[in-house]
Enzyme design. Structure first.
Site, short mmCIF file in Angstrom:
data_model
loop_
_atom_site.label_atom_id
_atom_site.label_comp_id
_atom_site.label_asym_id
_atom_site.label_seq_id
_atom_site.Cartn_x
_atom_site.Cartn_y
_atom_site.Cartn_z
N ASP A 1 0.89 -1.22 0.10
CA ASP A 1 -0.05 -0.16 -0.02
C ASP A 1 0.84 1.13 -0.18
O ASP A 1 1.32 1.79 0.87
CB ASP A 1 -1.14 -0.09 1.15
CG ASP A 1 -2.08 0.98 1.33
OD1 ASP A 1 -2.19 1.74 0.29
OD2 ASP A 1 -2.90 1.06 1.94
N ALA A 2 1.21 1.77 -1.30
CA ALA A 2 2.30 2.56 -1.22
C ALA A 2 1.73 3.95 -2.05
O ALA A 2 2.43 4.92 -2.00
CB ALA A 2 3.43 2.06 -2.01
N LYS A 3 0.75 3.74 -2.75
CA LYS A 3 0.01 4.85 -3.34
C LYS A 3 0.98 5.74 -4.26
O LYS A 3 0.99 7.12 -4.30
CB LYS A 3 -0.85 5.77 -2.47
CG LYS A 3 -1.99 5.12 -1.75
CD LYS A 3 -2.45 5.77 -0.50
CE LYS A 3 -3.60 5.04 0.16
NZ LYS A 3 -2.81 4.02 1.01
N ARG A 4 1.90 4.73 -4.91
CA ARG A 4 2.55 5.78 -5.79
C ARG A 4 2.13 6.35 -7.08
O ARG A 4 0.90 5.73 -7.30
CB ARG A 4 3.75 4.83 -6.38
CG ARG A 4 4.59 4.05 -5.22
CD ARG A 4 5.26 5.22 -4.50
NE ARG A 4 6.64 4.70 -3.66
CZ ARG A 4 6.66 4.72 -2.20
NH1 ARG A 4 5.49 4.95 -1.70
NH2 ARG A 4 7.69 4.28 -1.75
N THR B 1 -0.64 -0.26 -4.66
CA THR B 1 -1.70 0.75 -4.78
C THR B 1 -0.93 1.75 -5.47
O THR B 1 0.11 2.24 -4.99
CB THR B 1 -2.21 1.16 -3.59
OG1 THR B 1 -1.40 1.60 -2.52
CG2 THR B 1 -3.06 -0.18 -2.81
#
Length: 276
Positions: free
Chosen positions: A94-97, A121
């Site tokens: 869950d890194a939302k890059r 993510t």
């Protein structure tokens, strides 16, 4: 991991539970703080106690990056432990890059190759060339933020562009991307009533649904709107499981909370005759 392998695990365990490993040193039991790596020690006990009840784990990388190199090492130990001891578990970074071109490719290599996560993510704001580099990796999944569970989601995600909400534009446009079959989408449990229309746009993709439990999302509502022919949901719970106890029985209490969710999920599957 392929989608078919994930679905097989869901039916085998009668669960579509994802446990968020958002491990906070300020919240873990005090007796673990004397460990050489308290974060990994906590994660390992949680995994050992709950792996038979869930099909996915989702470390939020912010909880590791906040501690610098030591935190990154804890993340690496955690994913290595999962891949070695529980390779059947679906793993989510869950890194939302979200960046373009070579930068996106480097992010993908970091999480898909160096750490060997199954998925990551990604934020969609920069468009096609920020997403397709992630989609190029075989048997890896890109989980695109669509309609999130936080109150600020209404700042942009539900605004209408040419008479259509922006999150719907994201869903529809992303389906035209190369290798879009590797896409999953984040839809918050607190937005359960939106799921019916979302399922009309992406009927076959998996949805990662955070917000059940501490944020107020209801499992039965999410299932009522979101389940598809191959389940198609990963319901995430973090705080409600991780911090069920701050004592030496924390792993046992976490397992008990996970069991409650797993049993509820098994009932949803039974009632809809999925995987029976």
């Amino acid at each position: 991991m392929t989608t078919e392998e994930l679905v097989e695990q869901i039916y085998k365990k009668r669960s579509f539970l994802c446990i968020g490993l958002d491990t906070d040193l300020e919240k873990i039991p005090p007796h673990l703080l004397s460990e050489p790596d308290p974060i990994f020690a906590f994660n390992k006990e949680i995994i050992d106690a709950t792996h038979h009840l869930c099909v996915a784990y989702k470390p939020n990388t912010a909880f590791y990056e906040a501690y610098g190199l030591k935190g990154w090492e804890s993340l690496e130990r955690t994913i290595n432990y999962l891949n070695e001891h529980h390779p059947e578990i679906f793993t989510i970074a869950d890194a939302k890059r979200g960046d373009i071109g070579n930068t996106a490719t480097r992010y993908a290599k970091a999480f898909f190759e160096a750490l060997n996560f199954d998925s990551i993510t990604v934020a969609p704001y920069m468009g096609r060339d920020s997403i397709e580099p992630f989609l190029a990796f075989k048997n890896k999944h890109t989980i695109l933020l669509a309609l999130t569970s936080n109150p600020g989601a209404f700042d942009f995600q539900t605004l209408k562009v040419d008479h259509k909400e922006l999150y719907k534009q994201v869903l529809e446009t992303s389906r035209t991307y190369k290798n879009s079959n590797n896409l999953m989408f984040v839809v918050g449990a607190t937005k359960a009533s939106f799921l019916k229309e979302i399922r009309n746009i992406v009927p076959d993709h998996f949805l990662l649904v955070p917000g059940v439990g501490a944020q107020g999302g209801k499992l039965d509502e999410v299932c009522g709107y979101g389940l598809n022919h191959q389940v198609g949901l990963l319901i995430n719970s973090s705080r409600g499981i991780l911090y069920a106890s701050d004592g030496k029985d924390f792993a046992e209490k976490a397992a008990a909370e996970a069991r409650l969710l797993q049993l509820a999920m098994a009932l949803e599957l039974k009632n809809r005759k999925l995987g029976s």
